[in-house]
Design a protein around this motif. Structure first.
Motif, PDB file in Angstrom:
ATOM      1  N   GLN A 372     -12.171  12.731  -4.321  1.00 19.44           N
ATOM      2  CA  GLN A 372     -10.934  12.465  -5.056  1.00 19.44           C
ATOM      3  C   GLN A 372     -11.197  11.628  -6.301  1.00 19.44           C
ATOM      4  O   GLN A 372     -10.603  11.863  -7.353  1.00 19.44           O
ATOM      5  N   ALA A 375     -12.541  13.893  -8.923  1.00 20.95           N
ATOM      6  CA  ALA A 375     -11.484  14.746  -9.469  1.00 20.95           C
ATOM      7  C   ALA A 375     -10.546  13.962 -10.385  1.00 20.95           C
ATOM      8  O   ALA A 375     -10.127  14.453 -11.448  1.00 20.95           O
ATOM      9  N   LEU A 376     -10.205  12.738  -9.999  1.00 20.77           N
ATOM     10  CA  LEU A 376      -9.295  11.938 -10.823  1.00 20.77           C
ATOM     11  C   LEU A 376      -9.964  11.490 -12.116  1.00 20.77           C
ATOM     12  O   LEU A 376      -9.291  11.337 -13.144  1.00 20.77           O
ATOM     13  N   ALA A 379      -9.524  14.366 -14.211  1.00 23.84           N
ATOM     14  CA  ALA A 379      -8.115  14.470 -14.583  1.00 23.84           C
ATOM     15  C   ALA A 379      -7.745  13.442 -15.643  1.00 23.84           C
ATOM     16  O   ALA A 379      -6.913  13.714 -16.523  1.00 23.84           O
ATOM     17  N   SER A 382      -8.847  14.750 -18.958  1.00 18.76           N
ATOM     18  CA  SER A 382      -7.950  15.834 -19.377  1.00 18.76           C
ATOM     19  C   SER A 382      -6.609  15.299 -19.844  1.00 18.76           C
ATOM     20  O   SER A 382      -6.049  15.765 -20.848  1.00 18.76           O
ATOM     21  N   SER A 383      -6.068  14.319 -19.111  1.00 20.29           N
ATOM     22  CA  SER A 383      -4.760  13.777 -19.498  1.00 20.29           C
ATOM     23  C   SER A 383      -4.842  13.015 -20.811  1.00 20.29           C
ATOM     24  O   SER A 383      -3.896  13.032 -21.611  1.00 20.29           O
ATOM     25  N   GLN A 410       1.559  10.364 -17.870  1.00 15.68           N
ATOM     26  CA  GLN A 410       0.550  11.016 -17.060  1.00 15.68           C
ATOM     27  C   GLN A 410      -0.790  10.289 -17.130  1.00 15.68           C
ATOM     28  O   GLN A 410      -1.490  10.142 -16.138  1.00 15.68           O
ATOM     29  N   THR A 414      -2.382   8.568 -13.855  1.00 16.61           N
ATOM     30  CA  THR A 414      -3.709   9.008 -13.400  1.00 16.61           C
ATOM     31  C   THR A 414      -4.663   7.829 -13.306  1.00 16.61           C
ATOM     32  O   THR A 414      -5.474   7.731 -12.369  1.00 16.61           O
TER      33      THR A 414
END
Length: 454
Positions: A372, A375-376, A379, A382-383, A410, A414
């Motif tokens: 996780q 992945a974060l 993320a 990306s955000s 976002q 995140t």
């Protein structure tokens, strides 16, 4: 570099690192050692261990000889009148008598005492295991409180940074409305988000204060600034990476299982000790005593005079005691102890199952938490790219203000999720070690190595 880019760099630096400060931050290991000296719950466990260790000495006492001394001194004043003997005068005698007896008793066969000694050794071992449990609980409590403070700090700083970004977006929306390139809707949306950020900031400040006070309860004082986790730290999956191995170790070696195993053995010995109430006992007894009396002198002439004397005696004997019937008390206590033994057996099975479940949960917390976090992190990148794209789009007119505000939210959401996942994974690493009964200060030191000073 534009003002927005500078702001983005500043916000990024806040995550998991904190701003550079000349104040030396307290790290996790320092806070733990403070808690060892100041936490009343742990200190109580230390004294409970000392008390429990005395059970062995108390059990041994039943196998060792006992020595007692008793003594007495007595003043005698006797009036003697012989009835139907008028020819004999009444005599009053006064004298002192005293003596002492020393008795040594050595148990030769008392099976109840033998079993009680075995129980005492088990209870002393149980006290040591209970203290080991208290130390593990201390590590987990300190780590939980420590990371709760760090997460509350990240949450507050993210909200504050978001408020700064919203403030800039609000000012730009007002300017665009004044020059006619945007509607009043953009201003209202930005103002709404700003008001919400203010409310969230108040709640985050309160939450941070609560978490700091919770850590202070464990440590005994405010530890001040805390070291944070380094930004580029890479988490590793549990080793061995097979959940079954951890579960089997927990079922055998978990502290809770060790405690219940000892409790079962103690309960079995208790049943044996009560059955021994039917057995005879044999003691060796040695007694030595001395008794003396001064001369008894009459106060009226004509009466006899008793001379003083002194007697010394020493005896040695074997003393046997055979219990025959005690109203059914021994049988009742034996049945009670056997029922308690079976209850302890079921509690041991429950401890094994619970420990296995705790190991599964902690293992999945580490394995899934590591994935996780990765992945974060992706993320978050990306955000942040999405935020930049929306800002550029807003400037050229292809995006509206609400798109930028949503992209900003976002990014900060995140970032908070990443911090929470990171801290939860580190805690799961400690809980996994605790589940198999091997959590120690060394495990805390390994996590402490992931921190950096601020």
């Amino acid at each position: 570099m534009t003002s927005r880019n500078r702001l983005a760099c500043l916000v990024s630096a806040l995550f998991l690192t904190g701003a550079t400060s000349p104040v030396l931050a307290a790290d996790l290991l320092q806070v733990y050692r403070l808690a060892l000296d100041n936490d009343p719950q742990f200190q109580a466990a230390r004294y409970t261990q000392d008390a429990g260790r005395e059970k062995e000495a108390q059990g041994l006492a039943g196998l060792l000889p006992t020595l007692g001394v008793s003594g007495n001194t007595q003043w005698n004043d006797i009036d003697r009148d012989l009835r139907n003997r008028p020819d004999v005068a009444t005599a009053n005698a006064k004298y002192n008598s005293n003596g002492y007896t020393a008795t040594l008793t050595q148990p030769l066969f008392r099976w109840q005492n033998v079993v009680a000694y075995q129980q005492g050794k088990m209870q002393a071992a149980q006290a040591d295991v209970q203290f080991a449990q208290a130390r593990q609980d201390m590590i987990l409590r300190v780590a939980q409180a420590y990371f709760d403070v760090l997460l509350a700090e990240v949450n507050l700083q993210s909200i504050q940074s978001e408020k700064v970004a919203i403030t800039q977006q609000l000012e730009q929306a007002k300017k665009n409305f004044e020059v006619g390139t945007a509607t009043i809707v953009d201003t209202h949306e930005a103002q709404s988000r700003f008001d919400l950020a203010v409310a969230q900031e108040i709640g985050a400040e309160s939450e941070l204060e609560i978490k700091r006070r919770a850590l202070e309860v464990v440590v005994g004082r405010d530890p001040g600034t805390l070291a944070r986790v380094r930004e580029k730290v890479q988490l590793e999956p549990p080793q061995p990476a097979i959940m079954k191995n951890w579960v089997e170790a927990a079922e055998k070696d978990a502290i809770a299982v060790q405690l219940q195993q000892l409790a079962l053995e103690i309960a079995s010995k208790e049943a044996e000790r009560n059955r021994a109430g039917h057995y005879p006992t044999l003691d060796a007894v040695v007694a030595h005593g001395k008794a003396s009396q001064t001369a008894a002198l009459p106060t009226v002439s004509g009466g006899p005079i008793s001379p003083g004397f002194e007697t010394t005696s020493t005896t040695a004997a074997l003393q046997i005691n055979i219990p025959l019937f005690q109203g059914g008390l021994v049988n009742s206590k034996t049945r009670e102890a056997e029922a308690n033994r079976e209850a302890a057996r079921q509690q041991l099975e429950a401890a094994r199952r619970n420990s296995a479940q705790a190991a599964r949960q902690a293992y999945l917390g580490v394995a899934n938490g590591t994935a996780q976090v990765s992945a974060l992190r992706a993320a978050l990148v990306s955000s942040q790219s999405s935020l930049e794209s929306n800002r550029v789009g807003y400037e050229v007119g292809v995006r509206i203000n609400i798109d930028v505000l949503n992209a900003e939210r976002q990014v900060y959401a995140t970032r908070r999720d990443l911090a929470r996942a990171f801290h939860d994974t580190l805690l799961s690493q400690l809980k996994l070690k605790a589940a198999v009964g091997t959590l120690s200060e060394d495990d805390l030191a390994r996590i402490n190595a992931l921190l950096e000073q601020r």
